[in-house]
Write an enzyme that holds these catalytic residues in place. Structure first.
Site, short mmCIF file in Angstrom:
data_model
loop_
_atom_site.label_atom_id
_atom_site.label_comp_id
_atom_site.label_asym_id
_atom_site.label_seq_id
_atom_site.Cartn_x
_atom_site.Cartn_y
_atom_site.Cartn_z
N THR A 230 41.24 8.67 0.73
CA THR A 230 41.41 10.04 0.25
C THR A 230 41.37 10.16 -1.27
O THR A 230 41.27 11.27 -1.80
CB THR A 230 42.73 10.63 0.76
OG1 THR A 230 43.81 9.78 0.37
CG2 THR A 230 42.71 10.79 2.27
N ILE B 243 39.24 4.66 -5.65
CA ILE B 243 38.12 3.81 -5.28
C ILE B 243 37.74 4.01 -3.83
O ILE B 243 36.56 4.01 -3.47
CB ILE B 243 38.46 2.32 -5.57
CG1 ILE B 243 38.61 2.10 -7.08
CG2 ILE B 243 37.40 1.39 -5.00
CD1 ILE B 243 39.09 0.72 -7.46
N ASP C 81 49.68 4.58 8.85
CA ASP C 81 50.45 3.89 7.82
C ASP C 81 50.28 2.41 8.07
O ASP C 81 50.80 1.86 9.06
CB ASP C 81 51.93 4.30 7.90
CG ASP C 81 52.79 3.61 6.85
OD1 ASP C 81 52.27 2.73 6.13
OD2 ASP C 81 53.98 3.94 6.77
N ASN D 100 40.85 -1.14 1.11
CA ASN D 100 41.12 -0.56 -0.19
C ASN D 100 42.56 -0.08 -0.36
O ASN D 100 43.05 -0.02 -1.49
CB ASN D 100 40.16 0.61 -0.44
CG ASN D 100 40.60 1.47 -1.60
OD1 ASN D 100 40.45 1.10 -2.77
ND2 ASN D 100 41.18 2.62 -1.31
N TYR E 80 52.35 -8.41 -7.62
CA TYR E 80 51.10 -7.68 -7.44
C TYR E 80 49.91 -8.59 -7.70
O TYR E 80 48.97 -8.66 -6.90
CB TYR E 80 51.04 -6.45 -8.35
CG TYR E 80 49.78 -5.64 -8.18
CD1 TYR E 80 49.67 -4.70 -7.15
CD2 TYR E 80 48.69 -5.80 -9.04
CE1 TYR E 80 48.51 -3.96 -6.98
CE2 TYR E 80 47.54 -5.06 -8.88
CZ TYR E 80 47.45 -4.14 -7.85
OH TYR E 80 46.29 -3.41 -7.68
N LYS F 272 46.96 -10.11 -5.05
CA LYS F 272 45.52 -9.96 -5.28
C LYS F 272 44.84 -11.32 -5.42
O LYS F 272 43.68 -11.48 -5.00
CB LYS F 272 45.29 -9.11 -6.54
CG LYS F 272 45.75 -7.66 -6.39
CD LYS F 272 45.08 -6.96 -5.21
CE LYS F 272 45.42 -5.49 -5.14
NZ LYS F 272 44.78 -4.80 -3.99
N VAL G 146 41.15 1.52 -13.71
CA VAL G 146 40.23 2.53 -13.19
C VAL G 146 40.94 3.88 -13.18
O VAL G 146 42.12 3.96 -12.84
CB VAL G 146 39.75 2.17 -11.77
CG1 VAL G 146 38.69 3.16 -11.30
CG2 VAL G 146 39.19 0.75 -11.73
N THR H 259 42.20 6.59 -11.60
CA THR H 259 42.58 7.03 -10.25
C THR H 259 44.01 7.55 -10.29
O THR H 259 44.62 7.65 -11.36
CB THR H 259 42.50 5.86 -9.23
OG1 THR H 259 43.53 4.91 -9.54
CG2 THR H 259 41.14 5.17 -9.27
#
Length: 251
Positions: A10, A13, A59, A86, A148, A152, A181, A183
């Protein structure tokens, strides 16, 4: 015509992937928690590009939501040819000072969910001898930045291995590693981005196009833009203490 399933479709990215793939004639399965926003995205893409868009409210941190999405990935009547993992989020603060329950939820979203969806996709795609998986990781994977970046880095490592392991059965796997980015990501986590230079910001459209180009070229890691390719090289070869100090900016 192929079908792509995109989590977190929604905004940001994920929305850019949906828009770009729809413009290329791919049918879509769009996944997120917000039904209203999903329906809005689906209506727009159907109208503009004449494609089929299935809406899946889920979810991914819940067992039911993850199981439902796995079911869509493994569908034999409406097979998924491209999986884009994503969906993601984060929160301010460093591990050791944060609420460990929030850390658990982030672990579920950034590691457990893509692992389960990758597992389902690899099994389904291997049987058909074709398919692609794009895991949206981050430049943070190349720097020590708490949980985080650890999540990744795990995703990058697994993607590299899977791309090699499943190449013989026609399945390609990529880790997309963008930098900053434009967003909703940082706004949602309440992060201060005022110290991040303007030149470090990327736009979602070029990031997605770079990812898809690299996928066609068989590259297991996609780092959009020359500036971030240089930064990734430096992150891998500079002293860890220096990299950690620089990477702490903007968190």
């Amino acid at each position: 015509m192929t079908r792509a399933l995109i989590t977190g479709a929604t905004a940001g990215i994920g929305h850019a992937f949906a828009t770009e793939l729809a413009s290329r004639g791919h049918d879509l399965v769009v996944v997120a928690r917000d039904t209203v926003r999903l329906e809005s995205v689906a209506t727009e893409l159907r109208s503009r590009h004449g494609i089929e868009v299935d809406v899946l409210t889920a979810d991914l941190t819940s067992d039911d939501g993850l199981a439902t999405t796995v079911g869509a990935v493994t569908s034999t009547t409406r097979p998924v040819d491209l999986l884009v993992n994503n969906a993601g989020s984060s929160f301010p603060g460093w591990f050791g000072t944060t609420d460990v329950a929030e850390e658990d939820q982030q672990l579920d979203l950034l590691v457990r969910a893509p692992m389960h969806l990758m597992d389902a996709a690899l099994k389904a795609m291997s049987g058909r001898h074709h398919g692609d998986i794009i895991n949206v990781a981050s430049m943070a994977a190349f720097t020590p930045r708490g949980t985080y970046s650890a999540h990744k880095a795990w995703l990058v490592n697994l993607s590299q291995w899977a791309n090699l392991q499943y190449a013989d059965v026609g399945v390609r796997v990529q880790a997309l590693c963008p930098g900053f980015v434009r967003t909703e990501f940082h706004q949602r986590m309440g992060a201060d981005t005022s110290t991040i230079p303007r030149w470090m910001w990327l736009r979602t459209g070029p990031v997605v196009k770079a990812s898809l180009r690299d996928l066609e070229r068989g590259r297991s890691i996609s780092i959009p833009s020359l500036r971030y390719k240089v930064l990734a090289f430096l992150s891998r070869h500079a002293p860890t203490t220096l990299v950690a100090k620089v990477a702490k900016r903007g968190r």
